[in-house]
Write a protein that holds these residues in place. Structure first.
Motif, PDB file in Angstrom:
ATOM      1  N   LEU A   1       1.342   9.804  10.568  1.00 41.11           N
ATOM      2  CA  LEU A   1       0.837   8.707  11.403  1.00 41.11           C
ATOM      3  C   LEU A   1       1.004   9.039  12.885  1.00 41.11           C
ATOM      4  O   LEU A   1       2.114   9.219  13.382  1.00 41.11           O
ATOM      5  CB  LEU A   1       1.575   7.416  11.071  1.00 41.11           C
ATOM      6  N   VAL A   2      -0.132   9.076  13.625  1.00 40.18           N
ATOM      7  CA  VAL A   2      -0.090   9.425  15.047  1.00 40.18           C
ATOM      8  C   VAL A   2      -0.812   8.407  15.922  1.00 40.18           C
ATOM      9  O   VAL A   2      -0.702   8.444  17.148  1.00 40.18           O
ATOM     10  CB  VAL A   2      -0.689  10.826  15.292  1.00 40.18           C
ATOM     11  N   ASP A   3      -1.560   7.495  15.298  1.00 38.98           N
ATOM     12  CA  ASP A   3      -2.378   6.543  16.052  1.00 38.98           C
ATOM     13  C   ASP A   3      -2.098   5.131  15.536  1.00 38.98           C
ATOM     14  O   ASP A   3      -2.395   4.818  14.386  1.00 38.98           O
ATOM     15  CB  ASP A   3      -3.858   6.896  15.884  1.00 38.98           C
TER      16      ASP A   3
ATOM     17  N   SER B   1       3.804 -10.801   3.525  1.00 42.24           N
ATOM     18  CA  SER B   1       4.563  -9.571   3.335  1.00 42.24           C
ATOM     19  C   SER B   1       3.595  -8.395   3.250  1.00 42.24           C
ATOM     20  O   SER B   1       2.619  -8.432   2.500  1.00 42.24           O
ATOM     21  CB  SER B   1       5.396  -9.652   2.053  1.00 42.24           C
ATOM     22  N   LEU B   2       3.868  -7.363   4.048  1.00 38.01           N
ATOM     23  CA  LEU B   2       3.029  -6.168   4.045  1.00 38.01           C
ATOM     24  C   LEU B   2       3.924  -4.937   4.075  1.00 38.01           C
ATOM     25  O   LEU B   2       4.717  -4.755   4.997  1.00 38.01           O
ATOM     26  CB  LEU B   2       2.097  -6.161   5.259  1.00 38.01           C
ATOM     27  N   LYS B   3       3.800  -4.102   3.056  1.00 38.40           N
ATOM     28  CA  LYS B   3       4.548  -2.852   3.003  1.00 38.40           C
ATOM     29  C   LYS B   3       3.570  -1.696   2.953  1.00 38.40           C
ATOM     30  O   LYS B   3       2.664  -1.662   2.126  1.00 38.40           O
ATOM     31  CB  LYS B   3       5.461  -2.813   1.767  1.00 38.40           C
ATOM     32  N   VAL B   4       3.766  -0.755   3.868  1.00 37.06           N
ATOM     33  CA  VAL B   4       2.897   0.416   3.934  1.00 37.06           C
ATOM     34  C   VAL B   4       3.769   1.661   3.828  1.00 37.06           C
ATOM     35  O   VAL B   4       4.681   1.871   4.626  1.00 37.06           O
ATOM     36  CB  VAL B   4       2.091   0.453   5.243  1.00 37.06           C
ATOM     37  N   SER B   5       3.479   2.493   2.830  1.00 41.60           N
ATOM     38  CA  SER B   5       4.185   3.757   2.635  1.00 41.60           C
ATOM     39  C   SER B   5       3.183   4.760   2.085  1.00 41.60           C
ATOM     40  O   SER B   5       3.019   4.889   0.867  1.00 41.60           O
ATOM     41  CB  SER B   5       5.363   3.561   1.671  1.00 41.60           C
ATOM     42  N   VAL B   6       2.496   5.462   3.000  1.00 38.53           N
ATOM     43  CA  VAL B   6       1.427   6.384   2.620  1.00 38.53           C
ATOM     44  C   VAL B   6       1.602   7.691   3.403  1.00 38.53           C
ATOM     45  O   VAL B   6       1.325   7.736   4.603  1.00 38.53           O
ATOM     46  CB  VAL B   6       0.037   5.786   2.913  1.00 38.53           C
ATOM     47  N   PRO B   7       2.042   8.765   2.773  1.00 40.53           N
ATOM     48  CA  PRO B   7       2.295  10.024   3.476  1.00 40.53           C
ATOM     49  C   PRO B   7       1.075  10.599   4.188  1.00 40.53           C
ATOM     50  O   PRO B   7       1.233  11.305   5.192  1.00 40.53           O
ATOM     51  CB  PRO B   7       2.760  10.960   2.352  1.00 40.53           C
TER      52      PRO B   7
ATOM     53  N   ILE C   1       0.883  -1.163   0.000  1.00 40.38           N
ATOM     54  CA  ILE C   1       0.000   0.000   0.000  1.00 40.38           C
ATOM     55  C   ILE C   1       0.917   1.208   0.000  1.00 40.38           C
ATOM     56  O   ILE C   1       1.381   1.661   1.045  1.00 40.38           O
ATOM     57  CB  ILE C   1      -0.929  -0.006   1.228  1.00 40.38           C
ATOM     58  N   CYS C   2       1.196   1.731  -1.174  1.00 43.08           N
ATOM     59  CA  CYS C   2       2.251   2.723  -1.320  1.00 43.08           C
ATOM     60  C   CYS C   2       1.857   3.791  -2.327  1.00 43.08           C
ATOM     61  O   CYS C   2       0.989   3.597  -3.173  1.00 43.08           O
ATOM     62  CB  CYS C   2       3.561   2.072  -1.786  1.00 43.08           C
ATOM     63  N   GLY C   3       2.538   4.931  -2.229  1.00 45.68           N
ATOM     64  CA  GLY C   3       2.460   5.951  -3.260  1.00 45.68           C
ATOM     65  C   GLY C   3       1.867   7.259  -2.800  1.00 45.68           C
ATOM     66  O   GLY C   3       0.830   7.272  -2.126  1.00 45.68           O
ATOM     67  N   PRO C   4       2.490   8.380  -3.168  1.00 46.63           N
ATOM     68  CA  PRO C   4       1.972   9.707  -2.838  1.00 46.63           C
ATOM     69  C   PRO C   4       0.571   9.991  -3.359  1.00 46.63           C
ATOM     70  O   PRO C   4      -0.164  10.762  -2.727  1.00 46.63           O
ATOM     71  CB  PRO C   4       3.003  10.645  -3.493  1.00 46.63           C
TER      72      PRO C   4
ATOM     73  N   GLY D   1       6.457 -10.022   8.177  1.00 47.88           N
ATOM     74  CA  GLY D   1       6.814  -9.385   6.918  1.00 47.88           C
ATOM     75  C   GLY D   1       6.425  -7.924   6.844  1.00 47.88           C
ATOM     76  O   GLY D   1       6.314  -7.358   5.754  1.00 47.88           O
ATOM     77  N   PHE D   2       6.238  -7.300   7.993  1.00 42.45           N
ATOM     78  CA  PHE D   2       5.721  -5.931   8.051  1.00 42.45           C
ATOM     79  C   PHE D   2       6.813  -4.912   7.767  1.00 42.45           C
ATOM     80  O   PHE D   2       7.919  -4.994   8.305  1.00 42.45           O
ATOM     81  CB  PHE D   2       5.116  -5.683   9.429  1.00 42.45           C
ATOM     82  N   SER D   3       6.501  -3.929   6.923  1.00 51.15           N
ATOM     83  CA  SER D   3       7.424  -2.857   6.601  1.00 51.15           C
ATOM     84  C   SER D   3       6.656  -1.547   6.576  1.00 51.15           C
ATOM     85  O   SER D   3       5.615  -1.440   5.926  1.00 51.15           O
ATOM     86  CB  SER D   3       8.097  -3.105   5.247  1.00 51.15           C
ATOM     87  N   LEU D   4       7.158  -0.548   7.299  1.00 47.59           N
ATOM     88  CA  LEU D   4       6.479   0.739   7.401  1.00 47.59           C
ATOM     89  C   LEU D   4       7.478   1.860   7.128  1.00 47.59           C
ATOM     90  O   LEU D   4       8.559   1.895   7.722  1.00 47.59           O
ATOM     91  CB  LEU D   4       5.871   0.892   8.806  1.00 47.59           C
ATOM     92  N   GLU D   5       7.099   2.759   6.223  1.00 53.71           N
ATOM     93  CA  GLU D   5       7.988   3.874   5.899  1.00 53.71           C
ATOM     94  C   GLU D   5       7.184   5.020   5.315  1.00 53.71           C
ATOM     95  O   GLU D   5       6.038   4.851   4.878  1.00 53.71           O
ATOM     96  CB  GLU D   5       9.071   3.433   4.909  1.00 53.71           C
TER      97      GLU D   5
END
Length: 244
Positions: free
Chosen positions: A53-55, A26-32, A6-9, A44-48
């Motif tokens: 993100l506050v909660d 595998s889970l990648k999350v990159s959502v501004p 789940i990625c992308g500006p 497999g969690f990846s967060l960037e």
């Protein structure tokens, strides 16, 4: 589905919940734009790239993840979190693993912390003190202690794990799963002594484990009586004590 990104500006996603997806490897999350995240697995969690993100809510159900590993995985956002809910269904946490909590990173903006965990035996609840130390702006702390009815040990707990530094923001402490043993008393004693602006303590003896409703009611009522008899006299008048 075994992999998910789940990625992308272009995404304007603010709230994301991924729960009980046992096949996800595998889970990648990159959502501004993301402000809240809830997951039930860190496999497999990846967060960037989550500056908003506050909660965060993490309910671990499929591995032996401990708080130190969790905070490592959240390292990209740990300094900006305002609310953190962590549920660890792991009764086999060792004393050595709990000691690793001393190395937790600072959470300077955290206002509310909810920790739910389950341990057997006599592991000291005061070992959770480093979590409070790592959250200097913490206002509300909710601890849900899921203990096993059998065996239930009541040993005198050592307080050398406590960090004897005043906390100047914590106002509300809620203790769910209160039993009234020396372990519970040790943590409450620490809270009363070092959380110097505390305004309210909520004691909830609610006990969810077991099959005998009558037995559970007896345990809960005993805990309430213990709180009124032993805890109430220790609480200063400036602090509101609520026994549910």
């Amino acid at each position: 589905m075994s992999k998910l990104e789940i990625c992308g500006p272009p995404l304007v996603l603010k709230h994301l919940e991924i729960e009980f997806c046992s096949g996800l490897e595998s889970l990648k999350v990159s959502v501004p734009s993301l402000t809240s995240l809830s997951v039930t697995s860190l496999k497999g969690f990846s967060l960037e790239n989550v500056p908003m993100l506050v909660d965060v809510s993490v309910h671990i159900v499929d591995d032996n993840t401990l708080l130190d590993r969790l905070f490592h995985l959240l390292s990209c956002c740990i300094s900006q979190l305002q609310t953190l809910h962590v549920s660890l269904d792991n009764e086999d946490i060792s004393s050595a693993e709990l000691d690793e909590l001393w190395e937790l990173p600072q959470m300077p903006k955290l206002k509310k912390l909810f920790i739910e965990y389950c341990v057997r035996g006599d592991k000291s609840l005061v070992r959770l003190a480093p979590v409070i130390r790592a959250s200097p702006s913490l206002v509300e702390f909710v601890l849900h202690h899921n203990w096993y009815l059998y065996p239930r040990e009541d040993r005198q707990q050592r307080n050398e794990y406590a960090i004897k530094i005043p906390h100047r923001h914590l106002k509300v402490f809620e203790f769910r799963g209160y039993y009234g043993c020396s372990n519970d008393a040790g943590l409450l004693g620490y809270i009363l002594e070092y959380c110097v602006v505390l305004e309210k303590i909520i004691i909830d003896p609610w006990f969810k484990l077991g099959n005998n409703d009558l037995e559970i009611e007896e345990v809960e009522e005993t805990a309430r009586k213990t709180a009124k008899r032993e805890l109430a006299p220790q609480v200063p008048q400036r602090i509101e004590l609520v026994i549910l």
